[in-house]
Design a protein around this motif. Structure first.
Motif, PDB file in Angstrom:
ATOM      1  N   MET A  50      -5.700  12.737  -7.587  1.00  0.00           N
ATOM      2  CA  MET A  50      -4.407  13.078  -8.186  1.00  0.00           C
ATOM      3  C   MET A  50      -4.056  12.071  -9.285  1.00  0.00           C
ATOM      4  O   MET A  50      -4.385  10.885  -9.198  1.00  0.00           O
ATOM      5  CB  MET A  50      -3.321  13.094  -7.111  1.00  0.00           C
ATOM      6  N   ASN A  51      -3.378  12.550 -10.305  1.00  0.00           N
ATOM      7  CA  ASN A  51      -3.070  11.717 -11.476  1.00  0.00           C
ATOM      8  C   ASN A  51      -1.718  11.019 -11.352  1.00  0.00           C
ATOM      9  O   ASN A  51      -0.898  11.050 -12.265  1.00  0.00           O
ATOM     10  CB  ASN A  51      -3.101  12.574 -12.749  1.00  0.00           C
ATOM     11  N   PHE A  52      -1.492  10.384 -10.200  1.00  0.00           N
ATOM     12  CA  PHE A  52      -0.280   9.571 -10.061  1.00  0.00           C
ATOM     13  C   PHE A  52      -0.586   8.141 -10.511  1.00  0.00           C
ATOM     14  O   PHE A  52      -1.676   7.607 -10.257  1.00  0.00           O
ATOM     15  CB  PHE A  52       0.206   9.575  -8.602  1.00  0.00           C
ATOM     16  N   LYS A  53       0.380   7.532 -11.152  1.00  0.00           N
ATOM     17  CA  LYS A  53       0.159   6.187 -11.666  1.00  0.00           C
ATOM     18  C   LYS A  53       0.138   5.146 -10.566  1.00  0.00           C
ATOM     19  O   LYS A  53      -0.659   4.202 -10.605  1.00  0.00           O
ATOM     20  CB  LYS A  53       1.259   5.861 -12.684  1.00  0.00           C
ATOM     21  N   TYR A  54       1.010   5.328  -9.573  1.00  0.00           N
ATOM     22  CA  TYR A  54       1.128   4.312  -8.527  1.00  0.00           C
ATOM     23  C   TYR A  54       0.524   4.834  -7.231  1.00  0.00           C
ATOM     24  O   TYR A  54       1.181   5.515  -6.446  1.00  0.00           O
ATOM     25  CB  TYR A  54       2.597   3.923  -8.310  1.00  0.00           C
ATOM     26  N   LEU A 107     -13.761  15.766   3.783  1.00  0.00           N
ATOM     27  CA  LEU A 107     -14.206  14.920   2.666  1.00  0.00           C
ATOM     28  C   LEU A 107     -13.575  15.380   1.353  1.00  0.00           C
ATOM     29  O   LEU A 107     -13.179  14.557   0.516  1.00  0.00           O
ATOM     30  CB  LEU A 107     -15.738  14.950   2.561  1.00  0.00           C
ATOM     31  N   THR A 108     -13.482  16.663   1.182  1.00  0.00           N
ATOM     32  CA  THR A 108     -12.836  17.219  -0.008  1.00  0.00           C
ATOM     33  C   THR A 108     -11.349  16.860  -0.030  1.00  0.00           C
ATOM     34  O   THR A 108     -10.767  16.599  -1.091  1.00  0.00           O
ATOM     35  CB  THR A 108     -13.009  18.738  -0.040  1.00  0.00           C
ATOM     36  N   PHE A 109     -10.753  16.855   1.158  1.00  0.00           N
ATOM     37  CA  PHE A 109      -9.332  16.494   1.255  1.00  0.00           C
ATOM     38  C   PHE A 109      -9.103  15.054   0.793  1.00  0.00           C
ATOM     39  O   PHE A 109      -8.172  14.764   0.025  1.00  0.00           O
ATOM     40  CB  PHE A 109      -8.874  16.673   2.699  1.00  0.00           C
ATOM     41  N   ILE A 110      -9.974  14.139   1.243  1.00  0.00           N
ATOM     42  CA  ILE A 110      -9.837  12.732   0.834  1.00  0.00           C
ATOM     43  C   ILE A 110     -10.057  12.591  -0.665  1.00  0.00           C
ATOM     44  O   ILE A 110      -9.313  11.893  -1.369  1.00  0.00           O
ATOM     45  CB  ILE A 110     -10.842  11.864   1.616  1.00  0.00           C
TER      46      ILE A 110
END
Length: 214
Positions: free
Chosen positions: A175-179, A166-169
């Protein structure tokens, strides 16, 4: 007979009063018999101390996993050790007296001293038996604590096994990715929560089936 002791001795006083009250002991018996009375009185005084420690050990059994149990066990073992260090040299000395050719003990008095020697052996047996009981209590205390620690570690392992995926998901979508394709999906949030619930329930069922909760 001459006795030497730095403090007042109750045993010596008791034997002295007994001899003083019964003059036949002095007239009919030799000084060796008075020595027997004194030695017998001294040895008999150790039995109450030994039985008191034995009763205390019996009380320790009812404490189970109490925090101060192990301290009491080591304290009573220390007292038993002191008592044994006192009694064992006495038994060895009396054994040498009984079997020495230099000390002439009449046959009628020999049985008296054998009786004292038997009492000393009995005391040693009581002390050794009590020490064995303290060993069992100590081992039981360690086993109980180990069992509790294993249960705690098992619980933590179960919780970690469930929350790791669950932590992995959660870390992926944190994560701070835009796409990230799912970020723009209307039902993405509920889908992730649902998948996390399903994964957690599935892991919980697998661990339950394997008997981790027993």
């Amino acid at each position: 007979m001459v006795s030497f002791h730095l403090d007042d001795s109750r045993e010596v006083n008791n034997v002295f009063e007994k001899v003083k009250e019964d003059s036949k002991i002095v007239l009919d018996k030799n000084p060796l018999y008075i020595f027997y009375l004194l030695l017998d009185k001294i040895v008999d005084e150790y039995f109450p101390a030994a039985y008191k420690l034995e009763d205390f050990i019996g009380e320790l059994v009812t404490k189970n996993g109490s925090q101060d149990l192990i301290e009491d066990v080591f304290e009573v073992r220390n007292q038993l050790l002191k008592l044994r260090r006192t009694i064992t040299p006495m038994s060895e000395l009396l054994y040498r007296i009984l079997n020495s050719e230099r000390v002439n003990i009449p046959k009628e008095d020999h049985l008296y001293f054998m009786d004292i020697y038997d009492h000393l052996l009995r005391l040693i047996e009581i002390i050794d038996s009590n020490r064995e009981m303290t060993n069992d209590i100590r081992d039981s205390y360690i086993s109980i604590n180990s069992y509790r620690m294993n249960n705690i570690m098992k619980t933590l392992t179960v919780l970690s096994s469930i929350f790791i995926p669950l932590t992995f998901i959660a870390s992926i979508y944190g994560m701070n990715f835009k796409y990230i394709p799912e970020l723009s999906w209307r039902w993405g949030y509920y889908a992730v929560l649902g998948s996390m619930f399903v994964i957690g329930s599935l892991l919980l069922a697998i661990l339950w089936k394997k008997g981790w909760f027993k």
